[in-house]
Design an enzyme around this catalytic site. Structure first.
Site: not given
Ligand code: C5P
Length: 313
Positions: A27, A113-117, A120-122, A154
């Site tokens: 994404k 991994v852990a890359a902003g794309i 993990g969510s996908a 995501d």
């Molecule tokens: O839900 P996700 O694993 O993507 O988010 C990881 C962490 O990023 C959350 O625990 C939170 O600290 C931060 N986050 C946030 N606001 C969002 C998405 C994530 O503060 N909308």
């Protein structure tokens, strides 16, 4: 009157469902504004999300228990235990739908991994969608989005699978108009960035830009028109991510220096950045040059997708 049923000569056995292969597309946050902070510590966002042609691939095979095997170039960055988002997704769905069979899950990890794309969510969204089919769960019987949101912010947009405006903390997903044909160069400089760390570093909250009133309603006809619109927006997490990993600034500078670039920006909380190009050739040339100059970076040219569900594996 009694009726008799003629015995079938060749009774049709219900076939065991075959294994499914499901793509999990990267994404891309074409822009990302942080609009507020909730009492629970989550940030509210305003983002335009699309997908890329590059993806992880999941294989789901019927099995008595839930198991996970991770392979592929980025398998090392990821455990296959119950902390893996894929296992968490499968387990939560199994409980929510009261399913008593399992699944042998294979995850081919091609996205960093852990890359902003959204890797993990996908993956989690692909597993949820795939298991609903494999386990023949009535999708109306449970709220997949709610379940997805418990796994990651995501996941709802990845479940949606089409270019979308995203609000709230990720749960408000609204279909965006079709995006024009365009190409991306994705670059990850080989550093991981924890999403919570980037949000924690975030100092300024940009309230004004989160109104959503200037979402485009008609499809931009060309990649250049899309870029023109995106130039009026930003990724509000960029400076904070660069503060934690300065190499992200080098990636953006390198992309800006490539020929035919329309826009260079970070996706999500980083560290992956994307360049936007009108033509496949322009993206391919930029990717070739940048990976030659920085062999230590992960560099891929890939189409921008409005609909990740068109991907075939
Ligand atoms: O839900 P996700 O694993 O993507 O988010 C990881 C962490 O990023 C959350 O625990 C939170 O600290 C931060 N986050 C946030 N606001 C969002 C998405 C994530 O503060 N909308």
């Amino acid at each position: 009157m009694a009726t008799t049923t003629k015995p079938q000569k060749n009774p049709v056995m219900k076939a065991e469902p075959a294994a499914l292969r499901v793509p999990a597309a990267a994404k891309i946050n074409l822009y990302l504004h942080v609009t507020g902070l909730r009492d629970d510590g989550y940030h509210t966002l305003e983002s335009l999300v699309a997908f890329a042609g590059i993806h992880d691939t999941l294989t789901l095979a019927p099995a008595p228990d839930l198991t996970l095997t991770v392979t592929g170039p980025f398998a090392d960055g990821l455990g296959a235990d119950e902390d893996n988002l894929v296992m968490m997704a499968a387990d939560r769905l199994r409980r929510a739908a009261d399913i008593d069979v399992g699944c042998a899950i294979g995850l081919e990890k091609y996205l960093p991994v852990a890359a902003g794309i959204g890797g993990g969510s996908a993956d989690a969204a692909a597993v949820l969608g795939g298991l609903v089919r494999l386990w023949e769960i009535n999708p109306a019987a449970l709220d997949l989005n709610d379940l997805g949101l418990t796994l990651g912010a995501d996941v709802p947009v990845c479940l949606f699978g089409e270019a979308a405006y995203v609000g709230g903390i990720g749960e408000k997903v609204t279909r965006a108009p079709m995006l024009p044909a365009a190409w991306l160069v994705l670059i990850n400089p080989g550093v991981t960035l924890s999403t919570p760390a980037v949000f924690k570093a975030r100092q300024k909250i940009n309230q004004e830009r989160g109104s959503g009133t200037d979402r485009f309603e008609e499809s931009p006809a060309t990649a250049a028109m899309l870029a023109e619109y995106l130039h009026t927006r930003n990724n509000d997490l960029t400076d904070d991510a660069i503060g934690l990993q300065p190499v992200i600034g080098d990636v953006l500078d390198s992309l800006h220096g490539s020929e035919e670039i329309l826009l260079a920006r970070m996706s999500g909380s980083g560290a992956t950045c994307f360049g936007l190009y009108a033509e496949a050739d322009g993206a391919a040339l930029a990717a070739a040059e940048l990976s030659q100059r920085h062999p230590e970076w992960w560099v891929r040219a890939t189409p921008l997708l409005s609909d990740a569900r068109t991907l075939a594996v």
